[in-house]
Motif scaffolding. Structure first.
Motif, PDB file in Angstrom:
ATOM      1  N   MET A 244      13.670  16.343 -71.640  1.00 36.43           N
ATOM      2  CA  MET A 244      12.302  16.272 -71.119  1.00 36.43           C
ATOM      3  C   MET A 244      12.357  15.883 -69.653  1.00 36.43           C
ATOM      4  SD  MET A 244       9.974  14.456 -74.067  1.00 36.43           S
ATOM      5  CE  MET A 244      10.979  12.965 -74.081  1.00 36.43           C
ATOM      6  N   ALA A 245      11.436  16.413 -68.862  1.00 33.85           N
ATOM      7  CA  ALA A 245      11.345  16.040 -67.456  1.00 33.85           C
ATOM      8  C   ALA A 245       9.905  16.153 -66.986  1.00 33.85           C
ATOM      9  CB  ALA A 245      12.253  16.915 -66.601  1.00 33.85           C
ATOM     10  N   PHE A 246       9.543  15.269 -66.070  1.00 25.98           N
ATOM     11  CA  PHE A 246       8.215  15.273 -65.463  1.00 25.98           C
ATOM     12  C   PHE A 246       8.397  15.106 -63.962  1.00 25.98           C
ATOM     13  CE2 PHE A 246       7.951  13.458 -69.691  1.00 25.98           C
ATOM     14  CZ  PHE A 246       6.958  14.223 -70.276  1.00 25.98           C
ATOM     15  N   GLY A 247       7.603  15.846 -63.180  1.00 30.18           N
ATOM     16  CA  GLY A 247       7.794  15.766 -61.737  1.00 30.18           C
ATOM     17  C   GLY A 247       6.528  16.018 -60.957  1.00 30.18           C
ATOM     18  N   ILE A 248       6.626  15.709 -59.663  1.00 34.17           N
ATOM     19  CA  ILE A 248       5.551  15.955 -58.719  1.00 34.17           C
ATOM     20  C   ILE A 248       6.179  16.470 -57.436  1.00 34.17           C
ATOM     21  CG2 ILE A 248       5.562  13.543 -57.929  1.00 34.17           C
ATOM     22  CD1 ILE A 248       2.502  13.872 -57.459  1.00 34.17           C
ATOM     23  N   ASN A 249       5.530  17.440 -56.800  1.00 32.75           N
ATOM     24  CA  ASN A 249       6.077  18.075 -55.610  1.00 32.75           C
ATOM     25  C   ASN A 249       4.957  18.350 -54.620  1.00 32.75           C
ATOM     26  OD1 ASN A 249       7.690  21.245 -54.828  1.00 32.75           O
ATOM     27  ND2 ASN A 249       8.060  19.247 -53.956  1.00 32.75           N
ATOM     28  N   TYR A 250       5.209  18.024 -53.351  1.00 29.40           N
ATOM     29  CA  TYR A 250       4.243  18.306 -52.287  1.00 29.40           C
ATOM     30  C   TYR A 250       4.967  18.970 -51.123  1.00 29.40           C
ATOM     31  CZ  TYR A 250       0.843  17.771 -48.550  1.00 29.40           C
ATOM     32  OH  TYR A 250      -0.021  18.027 -47.522  1.00 29.40           O
ATOM     33  N   VAL A 251       4.456  20.110 -50.683  1.00 30.22           N
ATOM     34  CA  VAL A 251       5.070  20.874 -49.597  1.00 30.22           C
ATOM     35  C   VAL A 251       3.999  21.322 -48.618  1.00 30.22           C
ATOM     36  CG1 VAL A 251       6.447  22.891 -48.981  1.00 30.22           C
ATOM     37  CG2 VAL A 251       6.881  21.730 -51.148  1.00 30.22           C
ATOM     38  N   ASN A 252       4.228  21.066 -47.317  1.00 28.15           N
ATOM     39  CA  ASN A 252       3.412  21.667 -46.268  1.00 28.15           C
ATOM     40  C   ASN A 252       4.345  22.088 -45.142  1.00 28.15           C
ATOM     41  OD1 ASN A 252       3.989  19.350 -44.773  1.00 28.15           O
ATOM     42  ND2 ASN A 252       1.968  18.433 -45.075  1.00 28.15           N
ATOM     43  N   ASN A 253       3.813  22.359 -43.964  1.00 30.78           N
ATOM     44  CA  ASN A 253       4.655  22.894 -42.896  1.00 30.78           C
ATOM     45  C   ASN A 253       5.598  21.865 -42.289  1.00 30.78           C
ATOM     46  OD1 ASN A 253       2.604  21.421 -41.703  1.00 30.78           O
ATOM     47  ND2 ASN A 253       2.284  22.845 -40.012  1.00 30.78           N
ATOM     48  N   LYS A 254       5.435  20.592 -42.623  1.00 31.33           N
ATOM     49  CA  LYS A 254       6.329  19.550 -42.107  1.00 31.33           C
ATOM     50  C   LYS A 254       7.042  18.773 -43.211  1.00 31.33           C
ATOM     51  CE  LYS A 254       4.183  18.654 -37.608  1.00 31.33           C
ATOM     52  NZ  LYS A 254       5.381  19.068 -36.847  1.00 31.33           N
ATOM     53  N   TRP A 255       6.386  18.562 -44.333  1.00 27.28           N
ATOM     54  CA  TRP A 255       6.930  17.715 -45.392  1.00 27.28           C
ATOM     55  C   TRP A 255       7.307  18.525 -46.628  1.00 27.28           C
ATOM     56  CZ3 TRP A 255       8.333  12.753 -44.990  1.00 27.28           C
ATOM     57  CH2 TRP A 255       7.793  11.986 -43.944  1.00 27.28           C
ATOM     58  N   ASP A 256       8.377  18.074 -47.285  1.00 26.23           N
ATOM     59  CA  ASP A 256       8.733  18.548 -48.621  1.00 26.23           C
ATOM     60  C   ASP A 256       9.141  17.311 -49.416  1.00 26.23           C
ATOM     61  OD1 ASP A 256       9.703  19.674 -50.951  1.00 26.23           O
ATOM     62  OD2 ASP A 256      10.826  21.263 -49.950  1.00 26.23           O
ATOM     63  N   LEU A 257       8.310  16.934 -50.380  1.00 23.74           N
ATOM     64  CA  LEU A 257       8.529  15.717 -51.154  1.00 23.74           C
ATOM     65  C   LEU A 257       8.591  16.056 -52.641  1.00 23.74           C
ATOM     66  CD1 LEU A 257       5.883  13.444 -49.382  1.00 23.74           C
ATOM     67  CD2 LEU A 257       8.343  13.467 -48.950  1.00 23.74           C
ATOM     68  N   GLY A 258       9.567  15.482 -53.343  1.00 24.20           N
ATOM     69  CA  GLY A 258       9.687  15.731 -54.778  1.00 24.20           C
ATOM     70  C   GLY A 258      10.202  14.511 -55.504  1.00 24.20           C
ATOM     71  N   LEU A 259       9.673  14.297 -56.707  1.00 26.45           N
ATOM     72  CA  LEU A 259      10.110  13.198 -57.561  1.00 26.45           C
ATOM     73  C   LEU A 259      10.150  13.703 -58.993  1.00 26.45           C
ATOM     74  CD1 LEU A 259      10.776  10.120 -57.817  1.00 26.45           C
ATOM     75  CD2 LEU A 259       8.338   9.768 -58.265  1.00 26.45           C
ATOM     76  N   VAL A 260      11.301  13.506 -59.673  1.00 26.58           N
ATOM     77  CA  VAL A 260      11.475  13.975 -61.042  1.00 26.58           C
ATOM     78  C   VAL A 260      12.058  12.856 -61.893  1.00 26.58           C
ATOM     79  CG1 VAL A 260      12.723  15.562 -62.550  1.00 26.58           C
ATOM     80  CG2 VAL A 260      11.786  16.387 -60.394  1.00 26.58           C
ATOM     81  N   TYR A 261      11.444  12.647 -63.060  1.00 27.88           N
ATOM     82  CA  TYR A 261      11.984  11.736 -64.072  1.00 27.88           C
ATOM     83  C   TYR A 261      12.448  12.572 -65.263  1.00 27.88           C
ATOM     84  CZ  TYR A 261      12.167   8.508 -68.001  1.00 27.88           C
ATOM     85  OH  TYR A 261      12.579   7.813 -69.108  1.00 27.88           O
ATOM     86  N   SER A 262      13.625  12.251 -65.787  1.00 22.76           N
ATOM     87  CA  SER A 262      14.169  13.005 -66.916  1.00 22.76           C
ATOM     88  C   SER A 262      14.610  12.061 -68.029  1.00 22.76           C
ATOM     89  CB  SER A 262      15.365  13.856 -66.471  1.00 22.76           C
ATOM     90  OG  SER A 262      16.473  13.030 -66.133  1.00 22.76           O
ATOM     91  N   ASP A 263      14.621  12.581 -69.244  1.00 25.06           N
ATOM     92  CA  ASP A 263      15.116  11.831 -70.393  1.00 25.06           C
ATOM     93  C   ASP A 263      15.741  12.826 -71.368  1.00 25.06           C
ATOM     94  OD1 ASP A 263      14.892   9.014 -71.845  1.00 25.06           O
ATOM     95  OD2 ASP A 263      14.488  10.568 -73.343  1.00 25.06           O
ATOM     96  N   GLN A 264      16.993  12.581 -71.732  1.00 26.42           N
ATOM     97  CA  GLN A 264      17.660  13.480 -72.666  1.00 26.42           C
ATOM     98  C   GLN A 264      18.311  12.683 -73.793  1.00 26.42           C
ATOM     99  OE1 GLN A 264      21.022  13.605 -73.296  1.00 26.42           O
ATOM    100  NE2 GLN A 264      22.001  12.594 -71.571  1.00 26.42           N
TER     101      GLN A 264
END
Length: 383
Positions: A244-264
């Motif tokens: 299982m994994a859950f994440g959030i991602n934000y991208v624009n012309n200057k920023w690329d941000l990502g955070l993912v939590y996983s559990d296996q």
């Protein structure tokens, strides 16, 4: 066979012609060759080594008319240098899970992707073959580092490309993807082994919701069905693997941000000696990966971290086994298709392998060249 594919690739690149105007009784044939050449030197353990870094060549060819497109694609890894170490988890072309399939290791070419598919205007896309998984639809939010990363999301399990487990470049997979407004849906099945005592070998789902432009959240679940006799005779392997994994991602012309939590659970393994014999040991784990990139003009600054915490109660693995490191890096892009990169992996005191050994800090500096081109030709059809 792979060398022949490379010759075909080069011939198509040089001989493909552009077409004329589109008509209702015509088909559009498109061909997109691409390549990415990556290499760097690494400084670690007081040693300097030149390393290749997941270089690849590939193509996709498509035939379209009105509301449908039929397509096929192939991607081969390219081992440009003969380094002993490999820090990029995405570079692996090994398959398998309990039994690791490593026959492509250190070969000049290795299979990364190979698929067939059809895309309908409103009916979604169906793909068959070796392809990026629906699990990766979410874990790919953070798998964007030039060298490091991918260690906290259970994507590239047990030193493989995530092919058998269906979490990375899934083997023999059938996927369906579609978009309903701001909701992106993905479904996946695997059919790898006719000798398995299961009709299918894995299944899963992913969902992503675009909240505002550039910002999306996602969740994914995947389950692998392992042959019962193999599972019952492996240490720590009490149930079929689940991810299982859950994440959030934000991208624009200057920023690329990502955070993912996983559990296996039952989804990763390491090997250790039991007496005089070496054995595979399966374990559960949870992890988190963070990626950030800020770009200004030709320069980019990268920062992130990976943490992966195995649950090893009553297993013959070190109690200190844990992945825990930070990543700092930068990019300088003087040309549109080429740039210099550097990344530094900084290990915390808790970063230890399954034997309890501390991992070393690693500094890399290298060069990357990305080339891509699309060709289109109109094919007239008889009425």
């Amino acid at each position: 066979m792979k060398i022949k594919l490379v010759f075909i690739f080069l011939i198509l690149c040089s001989g493909f012609n552009l077409g004329a105007q589109t008509r209702n009784d015509s088909l559009t044939l498109s061909f997109k060759p691409y390549s990415s050449f990556r290499g760097h030197f690494s400084l670690f353990n007081g040693e300097l080594e030149i390393q290749q870094n997941a270089s690849r060549i590939g193509f996709e060819i498509a035939l379209s008319k009105e509301n449908s497109t039929f397509f096929a694609g192939s991607e081969l890894s390219l081992n440009m240098f003969r380094g002993d170490q490999q820090f990029n988890l995405d570079a692996s072309t090994s398959g398998g899970f309990i039994d690791i399939d490593s026959y492509q290791v250190n070969q000049v070419f290795g299979t990364r992707l190979g698929y067939l598919g059809v895309k309908f205007k409103r009916g979604g896309t169906i793909m068959v073959g070796k392809q990026w998984s629906v699990y990766y639809d979410v874990t790919g939010y953070t798998d964007k580092f030039n060298v490091f990363g991918g260690g906290g999301t259970a994507t590239y399990t047990s030193g493989t490309d995530g092919g058998t487990t269906g979490t990375g470049r899934a083997d023999q997979a059938i996927t369906y993807r579609n978009q309903f407004g701001k909701l992106h849906l993905g479904l996946q099945l695997q059919a790898e082994n006719a000798n398995n005592n299961h009709i299918i070998d894995g299944y899963g789902i992913s969902g992503q919701l675009e909240l505002i432009k550039g910002l999306k959240i996602g969740g994914t679940y995947y389950r692998v069905l392992i042959q019962d006799t193999l599972r019952k005779n492996t240490i720590g392997f009490d149930k079929n693997p689940e991810y299982m994994a859950f994440g959030i991602n934000y991208v624009n012309n200057k920023w690329d941000l990502g955070l993912v939590y996983s559990d296996q659970s039952n989804g990763d393994l390491r090997r250790n000696y039991i007496g005089n014999d070496i054995a595979a040991i399966v374990f559960d784990a949870s992890g988190i990966e963070f990626y950030s990139k800020y770009t200004f003009q030709e320069f980019s600054i990268i920062a992130g971290f990976n943490q992966y915490k195995p649950k090893i109660l009553n297993l013959p693995l070190s109690n200190g086994f844990k992945t825990d490191y930070y990543i700092l890096g930068f990019e300088y892009k003087p040309l549109k298709h080429a740039y210099f990169y550097s990344e530094f992996r900084i290990n915390s005191n808790n970063n230890r392998d399954h034997l309890g050994e501390k991992s070393v800090n690693v500094y890399t500096a290298g060069l990357r060249i990305d080339l891509e081109r699309s060709f289109n030709r109109i094919i007239m059809t008889s009425k």
